[in-house]
Enzyme design. Structure first.
Site, mmCIF file in Angstrom:
data_model
loop_
_atom_site.group_PDB
_atom_site.id
_atom_site.type_symbol
_atom_site.label_atom_id
_atom_site.label_comp_id
_atom_site.label_asym_id
_atom_site.label_seq_id
_atom_site.Cartn_x
_atom_site.Cartn_y
_atom_site.Cartn_z
ATOM 1 N N CYS A 91 -30.595 -29.620 83.654
ATOM 2 C CA CYS A 91 -31.921 -29.654 84.283
ATOM 3 C C CYS A 91 -32.209 -28.416 85.133
ATOM 4 O O CYS A 91 -33.369 -28.140 85.445
ATOM 5 C CB CYS A 91 -32.068 -30.898 85.146
ATOM 6 S SG CYS A 91 -31.927 -32.439 84.223
ATOM 7 N N HIS A 353 -40.971 -33.494 84.327
ATOM 8 C CA HIS A 353 -39.672 -32.824 84.351
ATOM 9 C C HIS A 353 -39.343 -32.376 82.929
ATOM 10 O O HIS A 353 -38.621 -33.038 82.199
ATOM 11 C CB HIS A 353 -38.625 -33.800 84.888
ATOM 12 C CG HIS A 353 -37.240 -33.237 85.019
ATOM 13 N ND1 HIS A 353 -36.956 -31.879 84.983
ATOM 14 C CD2 HIS A 353 -36.045 -33.862 85.181
ATOM 15 C CE1 HIS A 353 -35.665 -31.708 85.128
ATOM 16 N NE2 HIS A 353 -35.075 -32.892 85.240
ATOM 17 N N CYS A 383 -30.729 -30.948 90.740
ATOM 18 C CA CYS A 383 -29.492 -31.549 90.230
ATOM 19 C C CYS A 383 -29.435 -31.428 88.711
ATOM 20 O O CYS A 383 -30.463 -31.224 88.051
ATOM 21 C CB CYS A 383 -29.393 -33.010 90.651
ATOM 22 S SG CYS A 383 -30.750 -34.055 90.078
ATOM 23 N N GLY A 385 -27.074 -32.387 84.841
ATOM 24 C CA GLY A 385 -26.155 -33.237 84.106
ATOM 25 C C GLY A 385 -24.706 -32.818 84.282
ATOM 26 O O GLY A 385 -24.392 -31.651 84.521
#
Length: 399
Positions: A91, A353, A383, A385
């Site tokens: 991300c 997102h 944040c 994965g």
């Protein structure tokens, strides 16, 4: 860090990441090209001066495969001498692309770089890139008993471990939509959004210039009626502290989007007549617990503040990605930050997102917040994965 200037930043308005979404008829290469092309044009410089195009993207296969950065550079009409490369830090890929670009400029390897991100979740939803196969292998399963978990379970763990109840989580999600809708209505996104012509399902065309993921009518009461999304007897036994709080309403939606920033060294900006809007102060990246996964934003923030010599009180605005509402709430609680400075125009719960694109979307929005409010320093944290996070601090340069 040597002066690395943010010259400009653009993004597309979000599209719902499913069939029929505003951007779903696009080829992802064209989606990204439609940001790169105007970013260069509105700064009026010779694109042959661009040293590289660095793009974040998660699902690097199919239409998003074969180095989408290079393909989008060609589609945007950049000279064939301009190379491109695609990166994946989940991300945070877009922010990582910008961080790599900034590092290259600070090191003297680059002078001018376009960094950005793209993701079309209408075509490539979460985990599509695994092709149904195991991306982890036996050693990870042995190291982490029970194996790694999906981000929904991680979000539930964060809610439980930080004592965040459903009412608090839903209130934050409603805030995101309220602030985003207000900002859109006031035209506060106009400078950062590149309008595009989209084709509707019926074949007609329309200008797309407003985030499709904003739901202005969202209420806490309405969110409270949604069913939780990740309930599992297996995970309830494994993590008995989970109380099942996460719903589609307090998580970021599947999204299509693209964004890009134009970065330059001080010398090259002066030579080419490019007016800087901000500079990178510091960047940081960390690993964190891959089971809890989403809390890397906390040590990433602590690291980037320590490296910069600034405190959280020195920061005028923060963009902490709203992958799930518990993430920025846990961040606020641990960092001791001012909630009024957080995601002042809403976050990913409302604005979407588009995984690979979100990092540079955050830069784009933060840049405009600082300019509109007169703030000096802004902080971004996102944040990722498998338990990682990126953070960056930028400083507005007065016009």
């Amino acid at each position: 860090m040597e002066n690395v200037f943010i010259i400009d930043a653009l993004r597309l308005a979000s599209g719902r990441g499913k069939a029929g979404g505003a951007l779903s008829s696009y080829h992802p290469v064209e989606l990204l090209a439609d940001v790169i092309r105007p970013l260069v044009a509105r700064n009026d410089f010779d694109p042959a001066a661009i040293d590289d195009v660095i793009i974040g993207c998660l699902a690097q296969l199919g239409e998003q495969g074969l180095n989408i950065a290079r393909n989008a550079a060609l589609a945007a009409g950049l000279p064939v001498t301009v190379p491109g490369t695609t990166v994946d830090r989940q991300c945070g890929s877009g922010l990582q692309a910008a961080s790599f670009a900034a590092a290259g400029i600070a090191a003297g390897i680059y002078d001018i770089v376009i960094a950005g991100g793209v993701e079309m979740m209408s075509k490539f939803p979460i985990n599509y890139a695994t092709l149904g196969q195991d991306p982890f292998g036996p050693s990870i399963r042995e190291r982490f008993e029970g194996g790694l978990v999906g981000q929904g379970i991680s979000a539930e763990l964060v809610a439980a471990r930080w004592g965040l109840d459903r009412a608090t989580i839903d209130a934050f999600a409603a805030r995101s939509h309220r602030l985003a809708a207000q900002a859109a209505d006031q035209g506060l996104f106009d400078r950062e959004i590149q309008p595009v012509i989209v084709t509707r399902a019926d074949g007609s065309t329309a200008v797309h210039n407003r985030d499709e993921t904003i739901r202005a009518t969202t209420t806490i009461e309405g969110l409270g009626g949604l069913k939780t999304a990740f309930d599992s007897e297996v995970y309830a036994r494994r993590f008995p502290e989970i109380d099942w709080q996460i719903t589609p309403g307090n998580a970021s939606p599947l999204t299509d989007g693209a964004s890009a920033v134009l970065l330059a060294s001080a010398a090259k900006a002066a030579e080419r007549g490019l007016r800087p809007r901000a500079r990178f102060v510091e960047v940081a990246v960390v690993g964190s617990d891959p089971i809890e996964m989403l809390t890397g934003v906390i040590p990433a923030t602590q690291r980037v503040l320590a490296r910069s010599g600034l405190s959280i009180d020195d920061i005028d605005a923060y963009e902490v990605n709203e992958a799930f509402a518990p993430v920025p709430l846990a961040w606020l609680q641990t960092i001791g930050a001012n909630p009024d400075k957080l995601n002042q125009r809403g976050g990913a719960i409302a604005l979407g997102h588009a995984l690979g694109s979100t990092g540079t979307r955050l830069i784009t929005t933060l840049l405009n917040v600082l300019e509109d409010t007169g703030g000096r320093y802004g902080l971004i944290a996102i944040c990722e994965g498998q338990g990682m996070a990126n953070a960056a601090i930028i400083e507005r340069i007065p016009s």
